[in-house]
Design a protein around this motif. Structure first.
Motif, PDB file in Angstrom:
ATOM      1  N   TYR A   1      -7.214  -0.722   4.642  1.00 39.36           N
ATOM      2  CA  TYR A   1      -6.376  -1.005   2.503  1.00 39.36           C
ATOM      3  C   TYR A   1      -5.300  -1.831   3.428  1.00 39.36           C
ATOM      4  CZ  TYR A   1      -8.559   3.100   1.684  1.00 39.36           C
ATOM      5  OH  TYR A   1     -10.394   4.516   1.685  1.00 39.36           O
TER       6      TYR A   1
ATOM      7  N   VAL B   1       0.882   5.235  -0.079  1.00 39.09           N
ATOM      8  CA  VAL B   1       0.431   5.940   0.643  1.00 39.09           C
ATOM      9  C   VAL B   1       1.370   7.415   0.683  1.00 39.09           C
ATOM     10  CG1 VAL B   1      -0.567   7.919   2.531  1.00 39.09           C
ATOM     11  CG2 VAL B   1      -0.341   4.917   2.951  1.00 39.09           C
TER      12      VAL B   1
ATOM     13  N   TYR C   1      -7.889   7.806  10.031  1.00 38.92           N
ATOM     14  CA  TYR C   1      -7.014   7.825   8.937  1.00 38.92           C
ATOM     15  C   TYR C   1      -6.643   6.196   9.583  1.00 38.92           C
ATOM     16  CZ  TYR C   1      -2.098   8.478   8.316  1.00 38.92           C
ATOM     17  OH  TYR C   1      -0.743   8.605   7.376  1.00 38.92           O
TER      18      TYR C   1
ATOM     19  N   LYS D   1      -6.831   4.593  -3.862  1.00 40.70           N
ATOM     20  CA  LYS D   1      -8.230   4.245  -2.906  1.00 40.70           C
ATOM     21  C   LYS D   1      -8.752   6.118  -2.755  1.00 40.70           C
ATOM     22  CE  LYS D   1      -8.223   0.201  -2.095  1.00 40.70           C
ATOM     23  NZ  LYS D   1      -9.172  -0.816  -2.681  1.00 40.70           N
TER      24      LYS D   1
ATOM     25  N   TRP E   1      -3.475   5.354  -2.025  1.00 41.29           N
ATOM     26  CA  TRP E   1      -3.944   6.431  -1.729  1.00 41.29           C
ATOM     27  C   TRP E   1      -2.879   7.591  -0.792  1.00 41.29           C
ATOM     28  CZ3 TRP E   1      -4.533   6.164   5.111  1.00 41.29           C
ATOM     29  CH2 TRP E   1      -5.702   6.880   5.252  1.00 41.29           C
TER      30      TRP E   1
ATOM     31  N   GLN F   1      -1.592  -0.747  -4.042  1.00 40.74           N
ATOM     32  CA  GLN F   1      -3.098   0.271  -3.900  1.00 40.74           C
ATOM     33  C   GLN F   1      -2.317   1.438  -3.599  1.00 40.74           C
ATOM     34  OE1 GLN F   1      -4.757  -1.406  -0.422  1.00 40.74           O
ATOM     35  NE2 GLN F   1      -5.922  -2.285  -1.056  1.00 40.74           N
TER      36      GLN F   1
ATOM     37  N   CYS G   1      -8.388   3.233   8.528  1.00 41.67           N
ATOM     38  CA  CYS G   1      -8.950   3.642   6.584  1.00 41.67           C
ATOM     39  C   CYS G   1      -7.108   2.840   6.541  1.00 41.67           C
ATOM     40  CB  CYS G   1      -8.498   5.104   5.883  1.00 41.67           C
ATOM     41  SG  CYS G   1      -9.894   5.404   5.373  1.00 41.67           S
TER      42      CYS G   1
ATOM     43  N   VAL H   1       0.929  -1.136   0.028  1.00 48.05           N
ATOM     44  CA  VAL H   1       0.119  -0.280  -0.462  1.00 48.05           C
ATOM     45  C   VAL H   1       0.889   1.519   0.226  1.00 48.05           C
ATOM     46  CG1 VAL H   1      -1.858   1.263   1.489  1.00 48.05           C
ATOM     47  CG2 VAL H   1      -1.587  -1.621   1.153  1.00 48.05           C
TER      48      VAL H   1
ATOM     49  N   THR I   1      -9.301   9.084  -1.617  1.00 48.37           N
ATOM     50  CA  THR I   1      -8.273  10.253  -1.468  1.00 48.37           C
ATOM     51  C   THR I   1      -8.165  10.855   0.065  1.00 48.37           C
ATOM     52  OG1 THR I   1      -7.592  10.996  -3.071  1.00 48.37           O
ATOM     53  CG2 THR I   1      -7.158  12.802  -1.368  1.00 48.37           C
TER      54      THR I   1
END
Ligand SMILES: Cc1cc2nc3c(=O)[nH]c(=O)nc-3n(C[C@H](O)[C@H](O)[C@H](O)COP(=O)(O)O)c2cc1C
Length: 182
Positions: free
Chosen positions: A174, A62, A167, A144, A103, A101, A170, A60, A146
């Protein structure tokens, strides 16, 4: 469990309120790496190979930053140009990040109502960041929704606490959803 990399770009983290609160709320998560670009590269000389390797080690990705002039801080823009290069992040057969992913986490100084057709900022915040969905598409990342925090410096403490809680939830969601072999 899946692993998250937070590519964090804040030119003045020492003065941060909103981003600091978010990051503090996930500091106990062992499978989350916070990668502070301004701390790592104060001279703006990005180690492209190291960055590309780091991305491959996580599931993931970010992208987190304060909104600066309706945009991302300069070092993140440099990171994007250099790290997400042809033959690595995109190209006919070289989509090394495909399936991960993505994000995006944004903090804005202005209140939410200002980001509307009738507000002083004239349009939703997402309109200023339409390039992120394009980046996800080009790199075959699963983007994902925003996460946006408004009025980052002046909202009540309880609003910042609530945002930090959301936060964290989420991010955990994920991570849990990401398909792993284990
Ligand atoms: C150079 C600069 C430009 C900024 N541009 C914007 C902007 O375009 N829109 C906005 O809503 N806030 C803007 N801000 C405010 C920051 O986004 C806000 O203070 C930050 O997101 C709050 O998070 P922090 O407490 O982690 O610093 C700007 C701040 C600075 C210093």
């Amino acid at each position: 469990m899946a692993k998250a990399l937070i590519v964090y770009a804040h030119p003045a983290h020492q003065r941060s309120r909103a981003n600091r609160a978010l990051l503090n709320r996930i500091s106990d998560l062992h499978n989350v790496t916070v990668h502070d670009l301004y701390e790592t590269y104060p001279d703006f000389f990005i180690d492209v190979e190291a960055e590309q390797k780091l991305l491959l080690e996580h599931d993931v990705i970010v992208i987190q930053h304060p909104v600066y002039w309706y945009n991302m801080p300069a070092l993140l823009r440099e990171w994007q140009d250099l790290v997400l290069e042809y033959g690595y992040a995109y190209g006919r057969k070289q989509q090394r990040l495909a399936g991960k992913q993505m994000w995006v986490v944004l903090t804005a100084g202005a209140p939410e109502h200002t980001y509307s057709e009738t507000g002083v900022n004239e349009r939703p915040l997402s309109d200023y960041f339409h390039h992120y969905p394009r980046m996800a598409n080009v790199c075959h990342l699963d983007m994902k929704p925003t996460f946006e925090v408004y009025h980052g410096r002046h909202s009540p403490d309880e609003d910042i606490d609530k945002a930090a809680e959301q936060y964290r939830s989420c991010l955990l969601k994920y991570l849990k959803e990401f398909p792993t072999d284990a």
